[in-house]
Design a protein around this motif. Structure first.
Motif, short mmCIF file in Angstrom:
data_model
loop_
_atom_site.label_atom_id
_atom_site.label_comp_id
_atom_site.label_asym_id
_atom_site.label_seq_id
_atom_site.Cartn_x
_atom_site.Cartn_y
_atom_site.Cartn_z
N ILE A 142 0.82 -1.21 0.00
CA ILE A 142 0.00 0.00 0.00
C ILE A 142 0.86 1.26 0.00
O ILE A 142 0.65 2.17 -0.80
CB ILE A 142 -0.96 0.00 1.21
CG1 ILE A 142 -2.00 -1.11 1.04
CG2 ILE A 142 -1.65 1.35 1.36
CD1 ILE A 142 -2.87 -1.31 2.26
N ILE A 143 1.84 1.34 0.91
CA ILE A 143 2.66 2.56 0.98
C ILE A 143 3.57 2.70 -0.24
O ILE A 143 4.12 3.77 -0.50
CB ILE A 143 3.49 2.60 2.28
CG1 ILE A 143 4.49 1.43 2.33
CG2 ILE A 143 2.59 2.59 3.50
CD1 ILE A 143 5.43 1.49 3.54
N GLN A 144 3.70 1.61 -1.01
CA GLN A 144 4.52 1.63 -2.21
C GLN A 144 3.75 2.14 -3.43
O GLN A 144 4.35 2.48 -4.44
CB GLN A 144 5.05 0.21 -2.47
CG GLN A 144 6.04 0.08 -3.60
CD GLN A 144 7.38 0.71 -3.26
OE1 GLN A 144 7.62 1.11 -2.13
NE2 GLN A 144 8.26 0.80 -4.24
N THR A 145 2.44 2.22 -3.32
CA THR A 145 1.58 2.51 -4.48
C THR A 145 1.96 3.79 -5.24
O THR A 145 2.04 3.76 -6.48
CB THR A 145 0.10 2.60 -4.03
OG1 THR A 145 -0.29 1.33 -3.50
CG2 THR A 145 -0.80 2.96 -5.19
N PRO A 146 2.19 4.94 -4.59
CA PRO A 146 2.53 6.15 -5.36
C PRO A 146 3.81 6.00 -6.18
O PRO A 146 3.91 6.57 -7.28
CB PRO A 146 2.70 7.22 -4.27
CG PRO A 146 1.90 6.72 -3.11
CD PRO A 146 2.06 5.24 -3.14
#
Length: 508
Positions: A142-146
């Motif tokens: 999730i935190i890797q998405t951008p």
């Protein structure tokens, strides 16, 4: 510009294809060994436990689509300052979202895992360890998405190729480690998969930060941007929930009515289907940013043309591989696996049929997301997708075959596709008649006609490797020939001839 965009799409498609081909060749071996090492029951547990965590990520799915759309849109407009604002806001939102999902997973999800899933009592401890590792894996994703969205928006597909190959080699190493580590193999496998994801995520993040100045996080809060992204995400959320319920909900439903062995069969079927789809998904990954950029730049003619062409080419690329696999799946599974779970053959065939139908919808979804006004689209199409779970439940409850949910899914996907086409006509100005005559008729015609000869050979020859080679070779020739003659228009055939001529010149 058009020529350069076409070359970029072709280059990225080749890079992603080579990456996937390398990965799938290794995956054929590693998946076989993992199933052999874990056993059917533990393999099924791994799939269904991961599915529970996957259901909790519904909000991230919507947010990821919003992030991809807003980043690519700003890049299409050439506004890098606006791009950085979107990127920074996305990072903050995804961190908050990841924490929310972890809390939900450690409460509601954990309760569901231990109260309702059909898992043998002696494997509950291992299942809970797998669940915790899956939560961490989801948090990282999730935190890797951008950062992942930025790589796609900038169309830097080479990093996907290199890291993807590294992941494949790492999974091969995991197989050998499982053979020598004297501990619960299910727990160790889940832990090693988490470590691989952590390493890959770190590489992607470092690349994005070093390569693109606009991907450097800045502490800011833009209320209007947040509201705009939240509005887009909110309307997209309904469709995302519907898709997850259709997919992971069906997986859990089949576990309740059939047990872990059925999940193992479905897991094997999706391994095969994903291997086939991944070989051709590079084209979709390469073309989607161009669709959004064309819309952002106001090039409606090019936007419509690219949408229809990409739908058609996506179908043909998948058919080229899916056709022989569907015909010879029984032999392929016996060649690949030591123990083939029951229902794997029919599951794989049905899932591949659904995948072929789904190729039409990908460019439509990208086009509608680029437009941004998705409220009624998501409400209507999402409602249609939601029909899969209750209909399947009623049919299973009344004694129908465990295969039923996959058959129902095909009908639901077809209905959703027709609804998307109507929205493309209403909101994007796409002609339904032109789409049907340009895309649907030639693709279905090629699929039916090109399947006659391979199926006839399958019926006439005895089970074995020679029949596999014969069916595969005839399928390749048949699909290629009829795609060129019946599936492509005159301008597309000219592009193919030019491309082949340039390729031949390089070898002279």
């Amino acid at each position: 510009m058009v020529s350069e965009n076409s070359r970029r799409i072709a280059r990225n498609t080749v890079l992603l294809y080579l990456r996937t081909l390398f990965s799938q060749l290794i995956a054929l071996y590693t998946s076989r060994k993992i199933l052999e090492i874990l056993g059917v029951e533990d393999y099924g547990i791994y799939n269904v436990v991961g599915g529970v965590v996957g259901m909790l990520t519904f909000l991230n799915g919507s947010m990821a689509v919003a992030t991809q759309r807003f980043l690519t849109f700003e890049l299409g407009r050439g506004d890098l300052k606006a791009y950085n604002r979107v990127f920074s806001m996305s990072c903050l939102i995804h961190i908050a979202l990841a924490l929310m999902i972890v809390i939900a997973a450690e409460t509601i999800g954990l309760w569901f895992l231990n109260s309702y899933l059909n898992i043998p009592g002696e494997r509950m401890t291992a299942a809970n360890w797998v669940y915790q590792f899956s939560i961490l894996s989801v948090f990282v994703g999730i935190i890797q998405t951008p950062y992942m969205a930025s790589l796609t928006a900038h169309e830097h597909m080479n990093i996907y190729a290199y890291v993807g190959m590294g992941e494949s080699v790492s999974r091969l190493v995991v197989v050998f480690l499982l053979l020598v580590i004297n501990y619960d193999h299910l727990i160790v496998y889940a832990l090693l998969c988490l470590i691989i994801q952590l390493i890959s995520a770190s590489i992607y993040r470092m690349y994005a930060v070093r390569k693109f100045d606009e991907c450097r996080f800045k502490q800011l809060w833009n209320k209007s941007l947040f509201q705009s992204m939240l509005s887009f995400t909110g309307w997209n959320l309904f469709g995302t929930i519907a898709w997850i319920l259709k997919d992971q909900g069906t997986n859990i439903l089949m576990n309740i009515f059939g047990g872990a062995a059925i999940n193992a069969a479905r897991g094997v079927s999706y391994q095969v289907s994903n291997a086939v789809q991944n070989l051709v998904s590079g084209f979709s990954t390469a073309v989607n940013p161009q669709l959004t950029k064309n819309y952002a730049a106001g090039d409606r003619s090019g936007f419509h043309r690219l949408m229809m062409t990409s739908s058609k080419i996506s179908f043909f690329l998948l058919l080229l591989i899916a056709l022989p696999v569907m015909i010879e799946i029984s032999y392929l599974l016996n060649l690949w696996l030591v123990e083939v779970p029951a229902y794997s053959v029919i599951f794989t065939q049905l899932i591949l049929v659904e995948a072929l139908i789904n190729t039409y919808g990908g460019p439509m979804i990208t086009g509608l997301m680029a437009m941004g006004n998705i409220k009624w689209y998501q409400v209507v199409v999402g409602s249609a997708m939601l029909l899969n779970l209750p209909i399947s439940y009623v049919l299973l409850r009344t004694g129908h075959s465990i295969v039923t949910p996959l058959v129902v899914s095909i009908f639901v996907i077809t209905l959703s596709l027709m609804l998307r086409l109507l929205f493309c006509r209403h909101q994007l100005g796409l002609s339904v008649r032109l789409y049907v005559s340009t895309v649907v008729v030639p693709t279905l015609g090629v699929a039916i006609i090109s399947g006659i000869a391979p199926f006839a050979i399958h019926q006439s020859l005895t089970f074995g490797f020679f029949r596999l080679l014969a069916v595969g070779g005839v399928s390749l020739v048949s699909v290629s020939f009829f795609t060129y003659v019946l599936g492509l228009n005159s301008s597309e055939r000219q592009l193919v001839r030019v491309g082949i001529s340039k390729l031949l010149c390089k070898f002279r």
